[in-house]
Design a protein around this motif. Structure first.
Motif, PDB file in Angstrom:
ATOM      1  N   TYR A  16      58.279 -39.703 -10.018  1.00 63.03           N
ATOM      2  CA  TYR A  16      58.240 -39.968  -8.587  1.00 63.03           C
ATOM      3  C   TYR A  16      58.868 -41.300  -8.171  1.00 63.03           C
ATOM      4  O   TYR A  16      58.688 -41.744  -7.047  1.00 63.03           O
ATOM      5  CB  TYR A  16      56.805 -39.876  -8.041  1.00 63.03           C
ATOM      6  CG  TYR A  16      56.305 -38.453  -7.950  1.00 63.03           C
ATOM      7  CD1 TYR A  16      56.988 -37.501  -7.212  1.00 63.03           C
ATOM      8  CD2 TYR A  16      55.149 -38.060  -8.616  1.00 63.03           C
ATOM      9  CE1 TYR A  16      56.534 -36.192  -7.131  1.00 63.03           C
ATOM     10  CE2 TYR A  16      54.685 -36.757  -8.544  1.00 63.03           C
ATOM     11  CZ  TYR A  16      55.381 -35.819  -7.795  1.00 63.03           C
ATOM     12  OH  TYR A  16      54.941 -34.529  -7.723  1.00 63.03           O
ATOM     13  N   GLU A  17      59.597 -41.949  -9.056  1.00 60.66           N
ATOM     14  CA  GLU A  17      60.305 -43.180  -8.689  1.00 60.66           C
ATOM     15  C   GLU A  17      61.805 -42.933  -8.705  1.00 60.66           C
ATOM     16  O   GLU A  17      62.335 -42.328  -9.640  1.00 60.66           O
ATOM     17  CB  GLU A  17      59.952 -44.315  -9.653  1.00 60.66           C
ATOM     18  CG  GLU A  17      58.527 -44.828  -9.497  1.00 60.66           C
ATOM     19  CD  GLU A  17      58.247 -46.036 -10.373  1.00 60.66           C
ATOM     20  OE1 GLU A  17      59.194 -46.510 -11.063  1.00 60.66           O
ATOM     21  OE2 GLU A  17      57.097 -46.507 -10.382  1.00 60.66           O
ATOM     22  N   LYS A  58      65.448 -38.759  -9.641  1.00 62.00           N
ATOM     23  CA  LYS A  58      64.024 -38.882  -9.346  1.00 62.00           C
ATOM     24  C   LYS A  58      63.276 -37.735 -10.009  1.00 62.00           C
ATOM     25  O   LYS A  58      63.556 -36.564  -9.745  1.00 62.00           O
ATOM     26  CB  LYS A  58      63.775 -38.863  -7.831  1.00 62.00           C
ATOM     27  CG  LYS A  58      62.301 -38.995  -7.451  1.00 62.00           C
ATOM     28  CD  LYS A  58      62.138 -38.939  -5.927  1.00 62.00           C
ATOM     29  CE  LYS A  58      60.685 -39.034  -5.524  1.00 62.00           C
ATOM     30  NZ  LYS A  58      60.513 -38.957  -4.047  1.00 62.00           N
ATOM     31  N   ALA A  59      62.334 -38.071 -10.902  1.00 61.98           N
ATOM     32  CA  ALA A  59      61.521 -37.049 -11.583  1.00 61.98           C
ATOM     33  C   ALA A  59      60.475 -36.520 -10.610  1.00 61.98           C
ATOM     34  O   ALA A  59      59.826 -37.279  -9.898  1.00 61.98           O
ATOM     35  CB  ALA A  59      60.851 -37.635 -12.818  1.00 61.98           C
ATOM     36  N   ARG A  60      60.293 -35.189 -10.623  1.00 59.26           N
ATOM     37  CA  ARG A  60      59.419 -34.548  -9.640  1.00 59.26           C
ATOM     38  C   ARG A  60      58.100 -34.080 -10.267  1.00 59.26           C
ATOM     39  O   ARG A  60      57.819 -32.894 -10.341  1.00 59.26           O
ATOM     40  CB  ARG A  60      60.142 -33.356  -9.028  1.00 59.26           C
ATOM     41  CG  ARG A  60      61.441 -33.710  -8.346  1.00 59.26           C
ATOM     42  CD  ARG A  60      62.163 -32.483  -7.850  1.00 59.26           C
ATOM     43  NE  ARG A  60      61.336 -31.697  -6.935  1.00 59.26           N
ATOM     44  CZ  ARG A  60      61.680 -30.506  -6.455  1.00 59.26           C
ATOM     45  NH1 ARG A  60      62.823 -29.959  -6.818  1.00 59.26           N
ATOM     46  NH2 ARG A  60      60.893 -29.857  -5.636  1.00 59.26           N
ATOM     47  N   PRO A  78      55.169 -41.306 -17.599  1.00 60.76           N
ATOM     48  CA  PRO A  78      54.141 -41.014 -16.584  1.00 60.76           C
ATOM     49  C   PRO A  78      53.734 -42.264 -15.820  1.00 60.76           C
ATOM     50  O   PRO A  78      53.798 -43.377 -16.345  1.00 60.76           O
ATOM     51  CB  PRO A  78      52.970 -40.494 -17.429  1.00 60.76           C
ATOM     52  CG  PRO A  78      53.121 -41.187 -18.741  1.00 60.76           C
ATOM     53  CD  PRO A  78      54.606 -41.331 -18.965  1.00 60.76           C
ATOM     54  N   LYS A  79      53.323 -42.090 -14.552  1.00 59.84           N
ATOM     55  CA  LYS A  79      52.722 -43.186 -13.794  1.00 59.84           C
ATOM     56  C   LYS A  79      51.298 -43.423 -14.290  1.00 59.84           C
ATOM     57  O   LYS A  79      50.770 -44.532 -14.203  1.00 59.84           O
ATOM     58  CB  LYS A  79      52.705 -42.844 -12.307  1.00 59.84           C
ATOM     59  CG  LYS A  79      54.082 -42.793 -11.658  1.00 59.84           C
ATOM     60  CD  LYS A  79      54.006 -42.439 -10.203  1.00 59.84           C
ATOM     61  CE  LYS A  79      53.428 -43.557  -9.364  1.00 59.84           C
ATOM     62  NZ  LYS A  79      54.333 -44.701  -9.241  1.00 59.84           N
ATOM     63  N   VAL A  80      50.700 -42.339 -14.791  1.00 57.00           N
ATOM     64  CA  VAL A  80      49.327 -42.422 -15.302  1.00 57.00           C
ATOM     65  C   VAL A  80      49.320 -43.210 -16.612  1.00 57.00           C
ATOM     66  O   VAL A  80      50.219 -43.042 -17.440  1.00 57.00           O
ATOM     67  CB  VAL A  80      48.789 -40.990 -15.572  1.00 57.00           C
ATOM     68  CG1 VAL A  80      47.393 -41.022 -16.174  1.00 57.00           C
ATOM     69  CG2 VAL A  80      48.819 -40.176 -14.298  1.00 57.00           C
ATOM     70  N   PRO A  81      48.340 -44.086 -16.829  1.00 59.09           N
ATOM     71  CA  PRO A  81      48.235 -44.754 -18.130  1.00 59.09           C
ATOM     72  C   PRO A  81      48.157 -43.738 -19.261  1.00 59.09           C
ATOM     73  O   PRO A  81      47.540 -42.682 -19.114  1.00 59.09           O
ATOM     74  CB  PRO A  81      46.920 -45.552 -18.013  1.00 59.09           C
ATOM     75  CG  PRO A  81      46.711 -45.731 -16.546  1.00 59.09           C
ATOM     76  CD  PRO A  81      47.282 -44.518 -15.891  1.00 59.09           C
ATOM     77  N   ILE A  82      48.821 -44.031 -20.382  1.00 62.09           N
ATOM     78  CA  ILE A  82      48.855 -43.098 -21.506  1.00 62.09           C
ATOM     79  C   ILE A  82      47.442 -42.719 -21.945  1.00 62.09           C
ATOM     80  O   ILE A  82      47.169 -41.556 -22.282  1.00 62.09           O
ATOM     81  CB  ILE A  82      49.631 -43.707 -22.696  1.00 62.09           C
ATOM     82  CG1 ILE A  82      51.120 -43.820 -22.343  1.00 62.09           C
ATOM     83  CG2 ILE A  82      49.467 -42.858 -23.953  1.00 62.09           C
ATOM     84  CD1 ILE A  82      51.834 -42.498 -22.199  1.00 62.09           C
ATOM     85  N   GLN A  83      46.517 -43.682 -21.944  1.00 64.94           N
ATOM     86  CA  GLN A  83      45.143 -43.387 -22.341  1.00 64.94           C
ATOM     87  C   GLN A  83      44.525 -42.325 -21.436  1.00 64.94           C
ATOM     88  O   GLN A  83      43.810 -41.441 -21.902  1.00 64.94           O
ATOM     89  CB  GLN A  83      44.278 -44.663 -22.295  1.00 64.94           C
ATOM     90  CG  GLN A  83      44.622 -45.690 -23.356  1.00 64.94           C
ATOM     91  CD  GLN A  83      45.777 -46.586 -22.939  1.00 64.94           C
ATOM     92  OE1 GLN A  83      46.402 -46.361 -21.904  1.00 64.94           O
ATOM     93  NE2 GLN A  83      46.063 -47.601 -23.745  1.00 64.94           N
TER      94      GLN A  83
END
Length: 397
Positions: A16-17, A58-60, A78-83
């Motif tokens: 999303y960036e 831009k990745a969707r 990912p924007k989400v932390p890997i953990q």
């Protein structure tokens, strides 16, 4: 099992960036290949006067690794932390509770995450091979020169000149779907180009341990779901859950000619939906229960599926409908709102919630014909269990 030795150029994105690249950083033919095969996963603008002669990518909502060509690979972080990515996976694929997986929580990159999970699977397959693969009896029919099992007398009478005898018999074999799933998954992992020098030998060893006993048959993620386990193969449930993750996110989606490297792509919207539903099922407050992927027929051969239903345990009545939206808009979209109103009308429910991984800039709380539609957040940036408890508190407030 081939593992590519080509050292491609790797360009990185974050989901999303927007990111720009100089015209000469991406060969035009590679850009065409990316657009043709992965436009669903990645928005791409070609160099023009309007883009100042830059590529715009831009990745969707997908993360992973795309081998565009042997010379160019695309890595999407990912924007989400890997953990938390691993925490989502544990719930979504029923891996929670297996203590040996806890070490994976220290992963710092998507490649490390993939490698550690692949190593766990390969190691567990080798462990099972040492103990002996699960076997069962399969009914086989063959023309034999000797009697085995039940002889087809009718054929003997009709064709007495035939020296081969048609026999029906049961064979105790390891070449069954339970083991074919393992072999196919290891084969797919070996072709991913993501295995490190540390992990590749273990994956190869596990794959070769199955050869000769198990035939290589294409398997899908659906083959891993709702399989039957007994006292002889309880450990296969974990193996198949791991296989499901790899097959769901690694299976080839295109004919790639002689190019053998396969994409590894995680659909974050799908993972978020699975995670939220499974987390709620495991943390349901007393007096309620949740239904996942509830299908409703609206006319002949037409139906829709609601992500989650919140129901009263005593009456079975639907209290609220919930739909996950893995995106971070400033406000809820009109299409999503109308969709929830339609769902609520169909289920005769007055409460509807759109669930986002991040707070909306403008929170949603509207009423339409006695149906109330609101936005809620199940955050992925915090501790997942703490975020879940906050979500439940807001849901029932």
């Amino acid at each position: 099992m081939d593992i590519d030795s080509v050292q491609p150029k790797i360009i990185e994105l974050t989901e999303y960036e927007n990111k720009s690249f100089q015209r000469n950083e991406i060969p035009y033919s590679d850009g065409v290949e990316l657009y043709k095969k992965y436009k669903t996963q990645v928005d791409i603008e070609f160099p023009t006067y309007l883009t100042r002669e830059h590529w715009k990518l831009k990745a969707r909502g997908w993360v992973g690794y795309i081998p565009v060509t042997p010379e160019l690979h695309l890595k999407i972080n990912p924007k989400v932390p890997i953990q938390n990515l691993f925490g989502m996976l544990k719930y979504a694929y029923n891996l929670k509770g297996f203590r040996f997986l806890e070490g994976l929580m220290d992963c710092e990159s998507l490649e490390e995450f993939y490698n550690n999970l692949a190593h766990v699977l390969a190691d567990k397959v080798l462990e099972r091979c040492r103990k002996g693969l699960y076997r069962t009896y399969l009914l086989k029919t063959q023309q034999l020169s000797y009697v085995r099992g039940r002889l087809d007398i009718q054929q003997v009478i009709q064709k007495p000149w035939n020296v081969k005898l048609k026999c029906d018999y049961e064979e105790h074999t390891a070449d069954i779907k339970e083991n074919q799933i393992l072999a196919w998954t290891l084969y797919i992992i070996g072709r991913s180009s993501l295995c490190s020098e540390r992990v590749s030998p273990t994956v190869r060893k596990a794959y070769h341990a199955l050869q000769g006993l198990v035939s290589l048959q294409p398997c899908s993620a659906e083959d891993c779901i709702a399989r039957q386990y007994n006292r002889l193969n309880p450990d296969y449930e974990l193996l198949h859950n791991l296989c499901r993750f790899f097959l769901e996110n690694s299976s080839p989606s295109h004919q790639r000619g002689n190019y053998k490297t396969l994409p590894f792509l995680v659909d974050m919207a799908h993972l978020y939906e699975l995670f939220v539903a499974k987390w709620l099922q495991k943390n349901t407050p007393q007096g309620y229960f949740f239904k996942q992927q509830h299908s409703i027929e609206i006319s002949h051969n037409r139906h829709f599926s609601i992500d989650i239903l919140l129901c009263d345990a005593a009456t079975g009545k639907t209290i609220a409908i919930l739909d996950t939206k893995y995106k971070s808009p400033e406000l809820a979209g009109y299409t999503d709102i109308h969709q929830m109103i339609s769902y609520a009308n169909t289920t005769k429910c007055k409460e509807a919630f759109l669930i986002y991984p991040k707070d909306l800039t403008q929170l949603l709380d509207i009423k339409s014909d006695q149906i109330r539609v609101r936005s809620l957040t199940f955050s992925l940036n915090d501790n997942l269990d703490r975020a879940g408890q906050t979500f439940l508190k807001n849901l029932f407030s």
